[in-house]
Design a protein around this motif. Structure first.
Motif, PDB file in Angstrom:
ATOM      1  N   LYS A 196      -6.280   8.565   7.176  1.00 46.27           N
ATOM      2  CA  LYS A 196      -6.067   7.721   5.996  1.00 46.27           C
ATOM      3  C   LYS A 196      -4.812   6.898   6.154  1.00 46.27           C
ATOM      4  O   LYS A 196      -3.831   7.341   6.774  1.00 46.27           O
ATOM      5  CB  LYS A 196      -5.897   8.590   4.738  1.00 46.27           C
ATOM      6  CG  LYS A 196      -7.179   9.156   4.165  1.00 46.27           C
ATOM      7  CD  LYS A 196      -6.964   9.714   2.762  1.00 46.27           C
ATOM      8  CE  LYS A 196      -5.961  10.835   2.755  1.00 46.27           C
ATOM      9  NZ  LYS A 196      -5.893  11.480   1.406  1.00 46.27           N
ATOM     10  N   ILE A 197      -4.855   5.694   5.583  1.00 44.83           N
ATOM     11  CA  ILE A 197      -3.649   4.891   5.382  1.00 44.83           C
ATOM     12  C   ILE A 197      -3.566   4.629   3.893  1.00 44.83           C
ATOM     13  O   ILE A 197      -4.533   4.142   3.297  1.00 44.83           O
ATOM     14  CB  ILE A 197      -3.720   3.545   6.115  1.00 44.83           C
ATOM     15  CG1 ILE A 197      -3.956   3.742   7.595  1.00 44.83           C
ATOM     16  CG2 ILE A 197      -2.442   2.759   5.897  1.00 44.83           C
ATOM     17  CD1 ILE A 197      -4.175   2.441   8.333  1.00 44.83           C
ATOM     18  N   GLU A 198      -2.424   4.928   3.311  1.00 41.93           N
ATOM     19  CA  GLU A 198      -2.294   4.775   1.868  1.00 41.93           C
ATOM     20  C   GLU A 198      -1.163   3.831   1.523  1.00 41.93           C
ATOM     21  O   GLU A 198      -0.020   4.024   1.963  1.00 41.93           O
ATOM     22  CB  GLU A 198      -2.057   6.141   1.217  1.00 41.93           C
ATOM     23  CG  GLU A 198      -3.278   7.047   1.302  1.00 41.93           C
ATOM     24  CD  GLU A 198      -3.041   8.409   0.659  1.00 41.93           C
ATOM     25  OE1 GLU A 198      -3.969   8.901  -0.009  1.00 41.93           O
ATOM     26  OE2 GLU A 198      -1.944   8.961   0.824  1.00 41.93           O
ATOM     27  N   THR A 217      10.528  -2.561  -2.697  1.00 44.14           N
ATOM     28  CA  THR A 217      10.259  -1.573  -1.655  1.00 44.14           C
ATOM     29  C   THR A 217       8.796  -1.154  -1.734  1.00 44.14           C
ATOM     30  O   THR A 217       8.345  -0.645  -2.755  1.00 44.14           O
ATOM     31  CB  THR A 217      11.159  -0.336  -1.811  1.00 44.14           C
ATOM     32  OG1 THR A 217      12.522  -0.736  -1.675  1.00 44.14           O
ATOM     33  CG2 THR A 217      10.836   0.693  -0.729  1.00 44.14           C
ATOM     34  N   LEU A 218       8.066  -1.383  -0.649  1.00 38.71           N
ATOM     35  CA  LEU A 218       6.655  -1.035  -0.576  1.00 38.71           C
ATOM     36  C   LEU A 218       6.490   0.096   0.440  1.00 38.71           C
ATOM     37  O   LEU A 218       7.179   0.133   1.461  1.00 38.71           O
ATOM     38  CB  LEU A 218       5.812  -2.234  -0.154  1.00 38.71           C
ATOM     39  CG  LEU A 218       5.575  -3.336  -1.195  1.00 38.71           C
ATOM     40  CD1 LEU A 218       6.848  -4.110  -1.490  1.00 38.71           C
ATOM     41  CD2 LEU A 218       4.488  -4.281  -0.719  1.00 38.71           C
ATOM     42  N   THR A 219       5.541   0.985   0.160  1.00 40.46           N
ATOM     43  CA  THR A 219       5.359   2.192   0.972  1.00 40.46           C
ATOM     44  C   THR A 219       4.006   2.186   1.676  1.00 40.46           C
ATOM     45  O   THR A 219       3.000   1.762   1.100  1.00 40.46           O
ATOM     46  CB  THR A 219       5.444   3.440   0.075  1.00 40.46           C
ATOM     47  OG1 THR A 219       6.688   3.410  -0.624  1.00 40.46           O
ATOM     48  CG2 THR A 219       5.365   4.710   0.898  1.00 40.46           C
ATOM     49  N   CYS A 220       4.016   2.663   2.897  1.00 40.74           N
ATOM     50  CA  CYS A 220       2.783   2.840   3.668  1.00 40.74           C
ATOM     51  C   CYS A 220       2.820   4.249   4.256  1.00 40.74           C
ATOM     52  O   CYS A 220       3.719   4.550   5.050  1.00 40.74           O
ATOM     53  CB  CYS A 220       2.700   1.790   4.757  1.00 40.74           C
ATOM     54  SG  CYS A 220       1.285   1.951   5.874  1.00 40.74           S
ATOM     55  N   ASN A 221       1.918   5.101   3.835  1.00 38.48           N
ATOM     56  CA  ASN A 221       1.813   6.464   4.369  1.00 38.48           C
ATOM     57  C   ASN A 221       0.508   6.615   5.141  1.00 38.48           C
ATOM     58  O   ASN A 221      -0.504   6.005   4.787  1.00 38.48           O
ATOM     59  CB  ASN A 221       1.829   7.488   3.221  1.00 38.48           C
ATOM     60  CG  ASN A 221       3.143   7.507   2.484  1.00 38.48           C
ATOM     61  OD1 ASN A 221       4.195   7.768   3.053  1.00 38.48           O
ATOM     62  ND2 ASN A 221       3.102   7.203   1.202  1.00 38.48           N
ATOM     63  N   LYS A 248       5.529  10.217   8.777  1.00 39.70           N
ATOM     64  CA  LYS A 248       4.328   9.379   8.850  1.00 39.70           C
ATOM     65  C   LYS A 248       4.360   8.344   7.735  1.00 39.70           C
ATOM     66  O   LYS A 248       3.429   8.228   6.901  1.00 39.70           O
ATOM     67  CB  LYS A 248       3.058  10.224   8.793  1.00 39.70           C
ATOM     68  CG  LYS A 248       2.915  11.150  10.006  1.00 39.70           C
ATOM     69  CD  LYS A 248       1.561  11.840  10.013  1.00 39.70           C
ATOM     70  CE  LYS A 248       1.426  12.793  11.177  1.00 39.70           C
ATOM     71  NZ  LYS A 248       1.496  12.110  12.490  1.00 39.70           N
ATOM     72  N   GLN A 249       5.450   7.589   7.730  1.00 37.53           N
ATOM     73  CA  GLN A 249       5.662   6.640   6.648  1.00 37.53           C
ATOM     74  C   GLN A 249       6.424   5.423   7.150  1.00 37.53           C
ATOM     75  O   GLN A 249       7.322   5.525   7.987  1.00 37.53           O
ATOM     76  CB  GLN A 249       6.476   7.322   5.544  1.00 37.53           C
ATOM     77  CG  GLN A 249       6.778   6.439   4.342  1.00 37.53           C
ATOM     78  CD  GLN A 249       7.619   7.181   3.322  1.00 37.53           C
ATOM     79  OE1 GLN A 249       8.827   7.352   3.474  1.00 37.53           O
ATOM     80  NE2 GLN A 249       6.969   7.616   2.255  1.00 37.53           N
ATOM     81  N   SER A 250       6.056   4.265   6.585  1.00 38.51           N
ATOM     82  CA  SER A 250       6.830   3.049   6.790  1.00 38.51           C
ATOM     83  C   SER A 250       7.192   2.492   5.426  1.00 38.51           C
ATOM     84  O   SER A 250       6.389   2.516   4.490  1.00 38.51           O
ATOM     85  CB  SER A 250       6.007   2.016   7.572  1.00 38.51           C
ATOM     86  OG  SER A 250       6.705   0.796   7.672  1.00 38.51           O
ATOM     87  N   LEU A 251       8.432   2.020   5.329  1.00 37.49           N
ATOM     88  CA  LEU A 251       8.881   1.347   4.118  1.00 37.49           C
ATOM     89  C   LEU A 251       9.155  -0.112   4.444  1.00 37.49           C
ATOM     90  O   LEU A 251       9.717  -0.428   5.502  1.00 37.49           O
ATOM     91  CB  LEU A 251      10.147   2.000   3.571  1.00 37.49           C
ATOM     92  CG  LEU A 251      10.033   3.468   3.155  1.00 37.49           C
ATOM     93  CD1 LEU A 251      11.383   3.995   2.678  1.00 37.49           C
ATOM     94  CD2 LEU A 251       8.980   3.671   2.096  1.00 37.49           C
ATOM     95  N   PHE A 252       8.767  -0.978   3.520  1.00 32.64           N
ATOM     96  CA  PHE A 252       8.932  -2.419   3.687  1.00 32.64           C
ATOM     97  C   PHE A 252       9.788  -2.905   2.528  1.00 32.64           C
ATOM     98  O   PHE A 252       9.430  -2.707   1.367  1.00 32.64           O
ATOM     99  CB  PHE A 252       7.555  -3.090   3.684  1.00 32.64           C
ATOM    100  CG  PHE A 252       7.570  -4.589   3.779  1.00 32.64           C
ATOM    101  CD1 PHE A 252       7.402  -5.374   2.649  1.00 32.64           C
ATOM    102  CD2 PHE A 252       7.737  -5.206   5.007  1.00 32.64           C
ATOM    103  CE1 PHE A 252       7.411  -6.751   2.736  1.00 32.64           C
ATOM    104  CE2 PHE A 252       7.735  -6.586   5.105  1.00 32.64           C
ATOM    105  CZ  PHE A 252       7.569  -7.363   3.966  1.00 32.64           C
ATOM    106  N   PHE A 309      -5.977  -1.363   8.992  1.00 30.63           N
ATOM    107  CA  PHE A 309      -5.246  -1.900   7.855  1.00 30.63           C
ATOM    108  C   PHE A 309      -5.319  -0.990   6.642  1.00 30.63           C
ATOM    109  O   PHE A 309      -6.363  -0.375   6.365  1.00 30.63           O
ATOM    110  CB  PHE A 309      -5.806  -3.267   7.454  1.00 30.63           C
ATOM    111  CG  PHE A 309      -5.396  -4.388   8.354  1.00 30.63           C
ATOM    112  CD1 PHE A 309      -6.089  -4.676   9.505  1.00 30.63           C
ATOM    113  CD2 PHE A 309      -4.289  -5.158   8.041  1.00 30.63           C
ATOM    114  CE1 PHE A 309      -5.706  -5.714  10.343  1.00 30.63           C
ATOM    115  CE2 PHE A 309      -3.892  -6.212   8.859  1.00 30.63           C
ATOM    116  CZ  PHE A 309      -4.600  -6.479  10.017  1.00 30.63           C
ATOM    117  N   GLY A 310      -4.212  -0.947   5.898  1.00 29.47           N
ATOM    118  CA  GLY A 310      -4.241  -0.367   4.569  1.00 29.47           C
ATOM    119  C   GLY A 310      -4.826  -1.370   3.591  1.00 29.47           C
ATOM    120  O   GLY A 310      -5.047  -2.535   3.930  1.00 29.47           O
TER     121      GLY A 310
END
Lengths: 114, 114
Positions: free
Chosen positions: A3-5, A20-24, A71-75, A104-105
């Motif tokens: 999963k990409i959330e 701040t946007l999150t991608c897990n 397992k996370q990216s912050l933008f 892609f998320g």
């Protein structure tokens, strides 16, 4: 399962603040992670790429972090402007059959209010 | 310079008809990708071309979908016997290489099956 959330709810912020946007993600081992911007009725536009061994990447008012343990990216968008309003997509590059496939998320919609 | 172009920009077709969607990638880009995006959803991978060959067709949803690429350039996505669930925006992207490199997207073709 894999999963990409990304936060499905829109993010509303005031002009001048930091967004701040999150991608897990789960059950992926990406070598790279990319962020794209998509405006209504248009195709996504590339913003930044970060490698798994990089902690942080900056470009003008944009900053991306990549934590492979969490397992996370912050933008982050600093000093946000109404023109930054768009949907932001994160994408994992995963090795698949000899090439790097982009997964892609669903994206997070950002609205910056004057 | 010229970006990725797609045609038509909009296509309305009746259920059961065949449609062809065209993509002109950036000159010199050997990698070409097709994605599908339904309303409010992320990008769903369909097929990847390296040159004229398609090493990854794993995202094509059924045998009604096919794609080809000629001369290492233009690509055509064909949907036979269209169904209402095929309605979506079909996006094409190209890149210089298929690893750690940004993808350049076209504006998409909005397909509506009535």
């Amino acid at each position: 399962s894999q999963k990409i959330e990304q936060n499905s709810e829109a993010l509303n912020i005031q002009e001048g603040k930091t967004a701040t946007l999150t991608c897990n993600y789960t059950n992926y081992s990406p070598a790279y992670l990319q962020w794209y911007r998509q405006d209504p009725g248009r195709g996504p536009v590339f913003l930044l790429l970060i490698r798994e061994n990089e902690k942080e990447k900056r470009k003008e008012r944009l900053k991306v972090t990549f934590d492979t343990t969490l397992k996370q990216s912050l933008f982050h968008i600093t000093a946000s402007q109404p023109a930054d309003s768009a949907t932001y997509l994160c994408a994992l590059e995963v090795l698949s059959g000899g090439y790097n496939k982009l997964i892609f998320g669903a994206g997070t919609r950002l609205a910056v209010h004057p | 310079g010229a970006g990725v172009s797609q045609s038509p920009s909009n296509k309305v077709t009746e259920k059961g008809k065949d449609v062809e969607l065209r993509c002109d990638p950036i000159s010199g880009h050997t990698a070409l990708y097709w994605y599908r995006q339904s309303l409010g959803q992320g990008l769903e991978f369909l097929i990847y071309f390296q040159g004229n060959s398609a090493p990854d067709k794993s995202g094509l949803p059924s045998d009604r979908f096919s794609a080809e690429r000629t001369g290492g350039s233009v690509s055509t996505l064909t949907i036979q016997r269209t169904q209402q669930e095929d309605s979506a925006v079909y996006l094409c992207a190209s890149s210089l290489r298929d690893r750690a490199y940004e993808q350049y997207f076209g504006p998409g073709t909005r397909l509506t099956v009535t």
